[in-house]
Design a protein around this motif. Structure first.
Motif, mmCIF file in Angstrom:
data_model
loop_
_atom_site.group_PDB
_atom_site.id
_atom_site.type_symbol
_atom_site.label_atom_id
_atom_site.label_comp_id
_atom_site.label_asym_id
_atom_site.label_seq_id
_atom_site.Cartn_x
_atom_site.Cartn_y
_atom_site.Cartn_z
ATOM 1 N N GLU A 85 25.727 37.223 25.789
ATOM 2 C CA GLU A 85 26.088 38.155 26.834
ATOM 3 C C GLU A 85 26.973 39.280 26.279
ATOM 4 N N SER A 86 26.939 40.445 26.946
ATOM 5 C CA SER A 86 27.817 41.549 26.550
ATOM 6 C C SER A 86 29.255 41.199 26.919
ATOM 7 N N ASP A 87 30.180 41.888 26.286
ATOM 8 C CA ASP A 87 31.599 41.624 26.555
ATOM 9 C C ASP A 87 31.954 41.874 28.011
ATOM 10 N N GLU A 88 31.356 42.874 28.616
ATOM 11 C CA GLU A 88 31.628 43.171 30.023
ATOM 12 C C GLU A 88 31.175 42.020 30.922
ATOM 13 N N VAL A 89 30.014 41.479 30.648
ATOM 14 C CA VAL A 89 29.490 40.355 31.430
ATOM 15 C C VAL A 89 30.382 39.132 31.232
ATOM 16 N N LYS A 90 30.798 38.902 29.980
ATOM 17 C CA LYS A 90 31.667 37.763 29.690
ATOM 18 C C LYS A 90 32.996 37.892 30.439
ATOM 19 N N GLN A 91 33.567 39.087 30.447
ATOM 20 C CA GLN A 91 34.834 39.304 31.148
ATOM 21 C C GLN A 91 34.677 39.066 32.646
ATOM 22 N N ARG A 92 33.562 39.535 33.225
ATOM 23 C CA ARG A 92 33.314 39.311 34.645
ATOM 24 C C ARG A 92 33.200 37.824 34.937
ATOM 25 N N MET A 93 32.509 37.094 34.067
ATOM 26 C CA MET A 93 32.355 35.654 34.236
ATOM 27 C C MET A 93 33.708 34.957 34.132
ATOM 28 N N MET A 94 34.561 35.414 33.244
ATOM 29 C CA MET A 94 35.895 34.815 33.098
ATOM 30 C C MET A 94 36.723 35.056 34.365
ATOM 31 N N ARG A 95 36.659 36.279 34.915
ATOM 32 C CA ARG A 95 37.417 36.570 36.142
ATOM 33 C C ARG A 95 36.926 35.681 37.290
ATOM 34 N N GLU A 96 35.616 35.490 37.403
ATOM 35 C CA GLU A 96 35.068 34.621 38.439
ATOM 36 C C GLU A 96 35.508 33.175 38.240
ATOM 37 N N ALA A 97 35.521 32.723 36.987
ATOM 38 C CA ALA A 97 35.958 31.352 36.701
ATOM 39 C C ALA A 97 37.430 31.180 37.028
ATOM 40 N N GLU A 98 38.243 32.174 36.690
ATOM 41 C CA GLU A 98 39.670 32.106 37.004
ATOM 42 C C GLU A 98 39.882 32.010 38.509
ATOM 43 N N ARG A 99 39.143 32.828 39.264
ATOM 44 C CA ARG A 99 39.280 32.824 40.723
ATOM 45 C C ARG A 99 38.838 31.477 41.291
ATOM 46 N N GLU A 100 37.734 30.914 40.803
ATOM 47 C CA GLU A 100 37.249 29.620 41.284
ATOM 48 C C GLU A 100 38.207 28.484 40.952
ATOM 49 N N LEU A 101 38.874 28.584 39.823
ATOM 50 C CA LEU A 101 39.810 27.538 39.420
ATOM 51 C C LEU A 101 41.189 27.707 40.033
ATOM 52 N N GLY A 102 41.404 28.829 40.732
ATOM 53 C CA GLY A 102 42.704 29.050 41.368
ATOM 54 C C GLY A 102 43.764 29.513 40.393
ATOM 55 N N LEU A 103 43.356 30.113 39.282
ATOM 56 C CA LEU A 103 44.314 30.576 38.281
ATOM 57 C C LEU A 103 44.828 31.958 38.666
ATOM 58 N N PRO A 104 46.013 32.338 38.201
ATOM 59 C CA PRO A 104 46.551 33.671 38.520
ATOM 60 C C PRO A 104 45.614 34.760 38.019
ATOM 61 N N GLN A 105 45.475 35.785 38.832
ATOM 62 C CA GLN A 105 44.599 36.901 38.477
ATOM 63 C C GLN A 105 45.339 37.861 37.556
ATOM 64 N N ARG A 106 44.616 38.398 36.582
ATOM 65 C CA ARG A 106 45.207 39.376 35.665
ATOM 66 C C ARG A 106 45.103 40.755 36.230
#
Length: 182
Positions: A161-182
């Motif tokens: 995946e492109s870096d942009e797609v990977k970053q979007r996936m990480m933000r979604e994973a953070e939100r699903e896990l209840g982690l603080p948003q950057r």
């Protein structure tokens, strides 16, 4: 824990108001110009506040307790409206108390209707110990394998995946896990 901060605060506010209404109902009646015989009504309102406060402290994830505060605020505002017709009312106290109740009504409405409030099922998302106030680095979960579990690999330059797609996936994973948003 972050989601429960507002209901927890409102619970303590309710306890304070309820104890005040139970302790000095005649003084409150005098400030509003109401006859002393209505001190029983002020005490009843105090019991209602205490019940809401205890409910918010015991079950902060349940929005119904915030709704009990909204309903109580509506009752308080209706009773305060009646005092505007009493000629011997201390208008300064009446205005201050009415403004305070109106302000708390807005806060209570926000707490009862905010979108990111947990569902009424009572399910609480585990925090994984990664709250903003945690002493652990916010990014420390990435090395735990969680990033790989959700299909996001944030190392730039890797194939896939492109870096942009990977970053979007990480933000979604953070939100699903209840982690603080950057």
């Amino acid at each position: 824990m972050m989601r429960e901060r507002l209901p927890w605060s409102l619970g303590w506010v309710s306890l304070g108001i309820g104890l005040t209404e139970l302790a000095i109902p005649r003084s409150l009646c005098r400030m509003l110009g109401a006859p002393r015989r209505y001190s029983w009504l002020v005490r009843t309102l105090g019991i209602r506040e205490l019940a809401s406060g205890v409910g918010l402290l015991i079950e902060p994830q349940q929005r119904r307790w915030a709704w009990t505060r909204v309903a109580g605020d509506a009752m308080d505002l209706a009773l305060l409206a009646v005092t505007f017709g009493i000629p011997r009312v201390n208008r300064a106290w009446q205005g201050a108390i009415t403004a305070a109740v109106a302000g708390m009504t807005l806060v209570d409405l926000y707490a009862a209707t905010k979108r990111n409030a947990p569902s009424l099922s009572g399910a609480v998302t585990p925090s994984l110990g990664m709250e903003t106030g945690s002493h652990a680095p916010l990014e420390s979960w990435r090395g735990s394998g969680l990033a790989e579990d959700v299909g996001a690999n944030v190392r730039p330059g890797e194939e896939g995946e492109s870096d942009e797609v990977k970053q979007r996936m990480m933000r979604e994973a953070e939100r699903e896990l209840g982690l603080p948003q950057r």
